[in-house]
Design a protein around this motif. Structure first.
Motif, PDB file in Angstrom:
ATOM      1  N   LYS A 127      -8.628  -0.165   9.557  1.00 61.69           N
ATOM      2  CA  LYS A 127      -8.826   0.760   8.430  1.00 61.69           C
ATOM      3  C   LYS A 127      -8.940  -0.034   7.140  1.00 61.69           C
ATOM      4  O   LYS A 127      -8.404  -1.138   7.036  1.00 61.69           O
ATOM      5  N   THR A 128      -9.619   0.552   6.159  1.00 64.36           N
ATOM      6  CA  THR A 128      -9.648  -0.061   4.832  1.00 64.36           C
ATOM      7  C   THR A 128      -8.313   0.252   4.143  1.00 64.36           C
ATOM      8  O   THR A 128      -7.598   1.175   4.564  1.00 64.36           O
ATOM      9  N   PRO A 129      -7.988  -0.477   3.085  1.00 67.77           N
ATOM     10  CA  PRO A 129      -6.750  -0.154   2.361  1.00 67.77           C
ATOM     11  C   PRO A 129      -6.716   1.294   1.862  1.00 67.77           C
ATOM     12  O   PRO A 129      -5.680   1.960   1.945  1.00 67.77           O
ATOM     13  N   SER A 130      -7.836   1.787   1.379  1.00 70.84           N
ATOM     14  CA  SER A 130      -7.887   3.177   0.902  1.00 70.84           C
ATOM     15  C   SER A 130      -7.645   4.161   2.036  1.00 70.84           C
ATOM     16  O   SER A 130      -6.929   5.158   1.877  1.00 70.84           O
ATOM     17  N   GLN A 131      -8.242   3.902   3.194  1.00 69.97           N
ATOM     18  CA  GLN A 131      -8.025   4.770   4.357  1.00 69.97           C
ATOM     19  C   GLN A 131      -6.561   4.728   4.782  1.00 69.97           C
ATOM     20  O   GLN A 131      -5.990   5.759   5.158  1.00 69.97           O
ATOM     21  N   LEU A 162       0.819  -1.217   0.000  1.00 74.44           N
ATOM     22  CA  LEU A 162       0.000   0.000   0.000  1.00 74.44           C
ATOM     23  C   LEU A 162       0.850   1.263   0.000  1.00 74.44           C
ATOM     24  O   LEU A 162       0.393   2.321  -0.430  1.00 74.44           O
ATOM     25  N   ARG A 203      -3.975   4.217   2.880  1.00 73.50           N
ATOM     26  CA  ARG A 203      -3.206   5.007   1.907  1.00 73.50           C
ATOM     27  C   ARG A 203      -3.390   6.489   2.158  1.00 73.50           C
ATOM     28  O   ARG A 203      -2.423   7.249   2.084  1.00 73.50           O
ATOM     29  N   THR A 204      -4.598   6.915   2.461  1.00 74.33           N
ATOM     30  CA  THR A 204      -4.865   8.327   2.737  1.00 74.33           C
ATOM     31  C   THR A 204      -4.113   8.776   3.979  1.00 74.33           C
ATOM     32  O   THR A 204      -3.518   9.848   4.003  1.00 74.33           O
ATOM     33  N   HIS A 248      -2.197  -0.748  -7.735  1.00 73.97           N
ATOM     34  CA  HIS A 248      -3.625  -0.617  -7.488  1.00 73.97           C
ATOM     35  C   HIS A 248      -4.045  -1.614  -6.410  1.00 73.97           C
ATOM     36  O   HIS A 248      -3.457  -2.684  -6.274  1.00 73.97           O
ATOM     37  N   ILE A 249      -5.057  -1.258  -5.670  1.00 77.33           N
ATOM     38  CA  ILE A 249      -5.527  -2.122  -4.591  1.00 77.33           C
ATOM     39  C   ILE A 249      -5.961  -3.486  -5.124  1.00 77.33           C
ATOM     40  O   ILE A 249      -5.721  -4.508  -4.489  1.00 77.33           O
ATOM     41  N   THR A 267     -10.257  -6.138   1.399  1.00 74.45           N
ATOM     42  CA  THR A 267     -10.645  -4.954   2.161  1.00 74.45           C
ATOM     43  C   THR A 267     -11.169  -5.352   3.543  1.00 74.45           C
ATOM     44  O   THR A 267     -10.787  -4.767   4.558  1.00 74.45           O
ATOM     45  N   ARG A 275       2.225   3.698  -4.288  1.00 72.66           N
ATOM     46  CA  ARG A 275       1.010   4.269  -4.890  1.00 72.66           C
ATOM     47  C   ARG A 275       0.769   3.785  -6.317  1.00 72.66           C
ATOM     48  O   ARG A 275      -0.326   3.922  -6.842  1.00 72.66           O
TER      49      ARG A 275
END
Length: 160
Positions: free
Chosen positions: A150-154, A118, A156-157, A124-125, A141, A121
């Motif tokens: 946390k989710t993978p997107s969270q 993760l 990364r954020t 991709h997930i 996820t 960048r």
């Protein structure tokens, strides 16, 4: 397919495997994916480097065997044991002697690799999910959220 490989092919088997003549290792790889190989080696080595310094040699061998099986989706203890030249029972006994078990090693390695992947960048997930052996991004996820909250997107954020 049988004509291409020169023997009968069984689809839908429990494992992905094939046997080749020992002399085949001398043949050049015409369509090797050097980028993917370098990427996977980099992440696996980085994940293993941050492990405890006292990680056993057996654990390292098990993790290396698992790493090569992850993208195939099913990492089975019997496949790992066979790749290490021992029975499933012997592997379980040796791991237990060191206070380890196969499932914990698999989950810890997947979690560590997920966090490392993760951080890149460009990955991709969905590709990360595949590299870790998940058939669906939703399964990855859900599991990642259970691991980290946390989710993978969270994640990364937050890392950004």
């Amino acid at each position: 397919m049988a004509r291409f490989v020169g023997t009968a092919v069984q689809f839908g088997a429990d494992t992905d495997e094939f046997a080749v003549n020992a002399n085949a290792r001398e043949l050049p790889l015409i369509h090797a994916d050097a980028y993917l190989n370098d990427l996977l080696l980099k992440y696996c080595e980085a994940a293993l480097a941050v492990r405890r310094d006292n990680a056993s040699q057996l654990r390292t061998h098990v993790e290396n065997a698992i790493s090569s099986l992850l993208p195939h989706g099913r990492v089975l203890v019997e496949d790992v044991a066979r790749s290490l030249g021992m029975s499933e029972r012997t592997l379980a006994r040796k791991l237990a002697d060191e206070g380890l078990n196969f499932t914990e090693i698999l989950q810890q390695l997947r979690r560590d690799l997920a966090v490392r992947y993760l951080n890149d960048r460009e990955l991709h997930i969905s590709k990360i999910a595949w590299l870790l052996g998940f058939n669906e991004v939703s399964a990855f996820t859900h599991t990642f959220k259970r691991w980290t909250g946390k989710t993978p997107s969270q994640m990364r954020t937050t890392a950004a």
